[in-house]
Motif scaffolding. Structure first.
Motif, PDB file in Angstrom:
ATOM      1  N   ILE A   1       0.873  -1.181   0.000  1.00 47.70           N
ATOM      2  CA  ILE A   1       0.000   0.000   0.000  1.00 47.70           C
ATOM      3  C   ILE A   1       0.905   1.225   0.000  1.00 47.70           C
ATOM      4  O   ILE A   1       1.702   1.415   0.932  1.00 47.70           O
ATOM      5  CB  ILE A   1      -0.955   0.020   1.213  1.00 47.70           C
ATOM      6  CG1 ILE A   1      -1.843  -1.232   1.221  1.00 47.70           C
ATOM      7  CG2 ILE A   1      -1.810   1.296   1.185  1.00 47.70           C
ATOM      8  CD1 ILE A   1      -2.795  -1.322   2.409  1.00 47.70           C
ATOM      9  N   VAL A   2       0.764   2.026  -1.057  1.00 40.98           N
ATOM     10  CA  VAL A   2       1.610   3.192  -1.302  1.00 40.98           C
ATOM     11  C   VAL A   2       0.800   4.442  -0.976  1.00 40.98           C
ATOM     12  O   VAL A   2      -0.397   4.508  -1.324  1.00 40.98           O
ATOM     13  CB  VAL A   2       2.050   3.192  -2.790  1.00 40.98           C
ATOM     14  CG1 VAL A   2       2.721   4.501  -3.175  1.00 40.98           C
ATOM     15  CG2 VAL A   2       2.969   1.998  -3.060  1.00 40.98           C
ATOM     16  N   MET A   3       1.399   5.412  -0.308  1.00 40.33           N
ATOM     17  CA  MET A   3       0.705   6.657   0.013  1.00 40.33           C
ATOM     18  C   MET A   3       1.113   7.761  -0.952  1.00 40.33           C
ATOM     19  O   MET A   3       2.290   7.880  -1.313  1.00 40.33           O
ATOM     20  CB  MET A   3       1.003   7.103   1.446  1.00 40.33           C
ATOM     21  CG  MET A   3       0.604   6.106   2.525  1.00 40.33           C
ATOM     22  SD  MET A   3      -1.114   5.577   2.463  1.00 40.33           S
ATOM     23  CE  MET A   3      -1.969   7.109   2.840  1.00 40.33           C
ATOM     24  N   CYS A   4       0.141   8.572  -1.348  1.00 38.40           N
ATOM     25  CA  CYS A   4       0.426   9.728  -2.204  1.00 38.40           C
ATOM     26  C   CYS A   4       1.410  10.667  -1.514  1.00 38.40           C
ATOM     27  O   CYS A   4       1.467  10.738  -0.287  1.00 38.40           O
ATOM     28  CB  CYS A   4      -0.856  10.527  -2.471  1.00 38.40           C
ATOM     29  SG  CYS A   4      -1.830   9.922  -3.834  1.00 38.40           S
ATOM     30  N   PHE A   5       2.162  11.401  -2.329  1.00 37.01           N
ATOM     31  CA  PHE A   5       3.061  12.416  -1.784  1.00 37.01           C
ATOM     32  C   PHE A   5       2.237  13.648  -1.488  1.00 37.01           C
ATOM     33  O   PHE A   5       1.602  14.218  -2.393  1.00 37.01           O
ATOM     34  CB  PHE A   5       4.172  12.722  -2.795  1.00 37.01           C
ATOM     35  CG  PHE A   5       5.240  13.628  -2.262  1.00 37.01           C
ATOM     36  CD1 PHE A   5       5.386  14.926  -2.728  1.00 37.01           C
ATOM     37  CD2 PHE A   5       6.099  13.188  -1.260  1.00 37.01           C
ATOM     38  CE1 PHE A   5       6.369  15.762  -2.225  1.00 37.01           C
ATOM     39  CE2 PHE A   5       7.088  14.022  -0.748  1.00 37.01           C
ATOM     40  CZ  PHE A   5       7.223  15.310  -1.235  1.00 37.01           C
ATOM     41  N   ASP A   6       2.204  14.050  -0.244  1.00 37.85           N
ATOM     42  CA  ASP A   6       1.354  15.174   0.153  1.00 37.85           C
ATOM     43  C   ASP A   6       2.138  16.152   1.015  1.00 37.85           C
ATOM     44  O   ASP A   6       3.275  15.894   1.401  1.00 37.85           O
ATOM     45  CB  ASP A   6       0.139  14.659   0.939  1.00 37.85           C
ATOM     46  CG  ASP A   6       0.544  14.047   2.269  1.00 37.85           C
ATOM     47  OD1 ASP A   6       1.666  13.492   2.364  1.00 37.85           O
ATOM     48  OD2 ASP A   6      -0.256  14.111   3.224  1.00 37.85           O
ATOM     49  N   GLU A   7       1.501  17.253   1.357  1.00 42.72           N
ATOM     50  CA  GLU A   7       2.067  18.230   2.278  1.00 42.72           C
ATOM     51  C   GLU A   7       1.120  18.406   3.436  1.00 42.72           C
ATOM     52  O   GLU A   7      -0.083  18.607   3.233  1.00 42.72           O
ATOM     53  CB  GLU A   7       2.261  19.579   1.571  1.00 42.72           C
ATOM     54  CG  GLU A   7       3.408  20.377   2.141  1.00 42.72           C
ATOM     55  CD  GLU A   7       2.985  21.679   2.847  1.00 42.72           C
ATOM     56  OE1 GLU A   7       1.981  22.283   2.427  1.00 42.72           O
ATOM     57  OE2 GLU A   7       3.660  22.053   3.810  1.00 42.72           O
ATOM     58  N   CYS A   8       1.622  18.210   4.643  1.00 47.49           N
ATOM     59  CA  CYS A   8       0.788  18.359   5.841  1.00 47.49           C
ATOM     60  C   CYS A   8       1.215  19.659   6.513  1.00 47.49           C
ATOM     61  O   CYS A   8       2.302  19.721   7.085  1.00 47.49           O
ATOM     62  CB  CYS A   8       1.004  17.181   6.782  1.00 47.49           C
ATOM     63  SG  CYS A   8       0.149  17.361   8.364  1.00 47.49           S
ATOM     64  N   PRO A   9       0.412  20.725   6.418  1.00 46.52           N
ATOM     65  CA  PRO A   9       0.844  22.033   6.938  1.00 46.52           C
ATOM     66  C   PRO A   9       1.041  22.025   8.445  1.00 46.52           C
ATOM     67  O   PRO A   9       0.261  21.398   9.169  1.00 46.52           O
ATOM     68  CB  PRO A   9      -0.312  22.966   6.548  1.00 46.52           C
ATOM     69  CG  PRO A   9      -1.486  22.081   6.315  1.00 46.52           C
ATOM     70  CD  PRO A   9      -0.941  20.755   5.876  1.00 46.52           C
ATOM     71  N   ALA A  10       2.119  22.680   8.892  1.00 46.57           N
ATOM     72  CA  ALA A  10       2.380  22.782  10.335  1.00 46.57           C
ATOM     73  C   ALA A  10       1.319  23.703  10.952  1.00 46.57           C
ATOM     74  O   ALA A  10       0.921  24.697  10.349  1.00 46.57           O
ATOM     75  CB  ALA A  10       3.769  23.351  10.559  1.00 46.57           C
TER      76      ALA A  10
END
Ligand SMILES: NCc1cc(CSc2ccccc2)c2nc(N)[nH]c(=O)c2c1
Ligand SMILES: [Zn+2]
Length: 373
Positions: A142-151
């Motif tokens: 199971i591969v996860m999308c490349f994302d940005e999680c804002p601080a």
């Protein structure tokens, strides 16, 4: 054994579901807790011990493994399953979250993220395309999308800008992932605590189409009440027939509340990390085994627990090996905590199947004394 990836729901209770995810490397019973094996090991545990606690799937960490020993080396050695001697499913995160929380000198652009390794200071870059390549080299199921999680804290404009970047990266991740039967790609919903942004993110992900959907950007300091506030509506924006994964969650009571709100998959470092610090998670609440009151206590940690720590050792022994800094202390408490988490998940699955989740949750909360035991 199936060659494909599939999800079936066996029963529901309110918004909660219980079922199984079928993968070529075995099934994942849901709701599922996934132990974190960051550097190709669940710390202080042999893989066979992790399996003995009841885990169906482990988590690997793209960020850590790309730095050391590198994805290319793991691929040359036969992939992550062979490398770490775990032949069941593995889910890997895409790396963006750890870059933003661990790396130095990070630079974020539309293309991706450049950063310096926290290991040796070397320069690296991660893009949706590179993240998909690394996760392919690792061989994760199971591969996860490349994302940005804002601080956090972040204002609405920042949350909106970040979520829309993540949705563009989700499309690039899907494109780069390609067609890989038996492997799954999960999209990650962002949008902070903003209902309309969460809905927009879900619509964007559904338009692209994924095998599963994660709720990202929670458990980042907002607190349980705010998190549950988002979970009161966000899972409902996601497809009903696909797995829903709440990333980085959580404490036992977080998990019970999130299952009641429609989440199927969880991961958290808490059971393993707190095990190494001497905190035992039990059905009565947390026990800090380093506390002096345990020094002469011949009783087990939890008399109702069937794990090796509770069936073969006393609190006095666990207290001693912790105070002495003995390696077995981490082994036994990690094993107990992971066993407790898997028992909690089995209890949730059984309660949903029997239509008595509300009773299960009520007795779960009633048993937990306030504060330290
Ligand atoms: N604390 C919440 C959290 C945790 C993780 C890490 S989950 C993880 C950690 C190690 C290995 C596998 C998965 C996240 N990962 C991504 N990609 N996006 C998020 O929004 C996010 C939020
Ligand atoms: Zn135990």
């Amino acid at each position: 054994m199936t060659r494909r990836f599939g999800f079936s729901i066996h029963a529901t209770d309110g918004r909660a579901r219980t079922g199984a995810i079928e993968t070529p490397r075995g099934e994942i019973r849901t709701p599922a807790f996934m132990p974190v094996g960051t550097a190709a090991t669940v710390k202080a545990m042999l893989p066979e011990s992790v399996r003995a606690t009841g885990a169906d799937i482990l988590l690997g960490n793209t960020y850590h493994l790309m730095l050391r020993p590198t994805a290319e080396r793991i691929a040359r050695l036969g992939g992550l399953h062979r490398f770490m001697n775990w032949d069941r499913p593995i889910l890997t995160d895409s790396g963006g979250f750890q870059v933003m929380s661990l790396a130095e000198l990070r630079k974020l652009t539309e293309e991706g993220v450049t950063f310096r390794s926290h290991v040796d200071g070397a320069r690296h870059s991660l893009t949706p395309e590179r993240s998909m390549e690394i996760q392919r080299l690792l061989g994760s199921d199971i591969v996860m999308c490349f994302d940005e999680c804002p601080a956090l804290p972040a204002d609405r404009a920042r949350i909106e800008q970040s979520m829309r970047l993540s949705m563009r990266w989700a499309a690039r991740s899907r494109e780069a992932f390609g067609d890989r039967p038996g492997h799954a790609l999960f999209g990650i919903m962002q949008g902070g605590l903003e209902r309309d942004l969460r809905e927009e993110s879900a619509e964007s992900l559904k338009a692209i189409g994924f095998d599963g959907y994660a709720v990202g950007g929670l458990a980042v300091g907002e607190g349980q009440e705010a998190m549950f506030g988002v979970l009161d509506y966000a899972p409902g924006f996601l497809p009903q027939d696909k797995p829903r994964y709440l990333m980085g969650v959580g404490k036992p009571d977080d998990i019970v509340g999130a299952v009641q709100r429609g989440i199927d998959m969880f991961d958290c470092v808490l059971p393993s990390r707190s095990g190494r610090t001497g905190q035992a998670l039990t059905r009565m609440g947390a026990v800090n085994i380093k506390n002096a009151r345990h020094a002469d206590d011949p009783r087990p940690l939890d008399p109702e627990c069937s794990c090796p720590a509770c069936t073969r050792y006393s609190r006095a022994y666990l207290h001693h090996v912790f105070k002495a800094g003995e390696i077995i202390s981490s082994m036994l408490l990690t094993w107990h905590n992971l066993h407790y988490y898997q028992e909690l998940m089995q209890g949730l699955r059984d309660a949903i199947a029997a239509g008595r989740l509300a009773d299960f949750a009520a007795s779960f909360h009633a048993r937990r004394a306030e504060g330290d035991l």
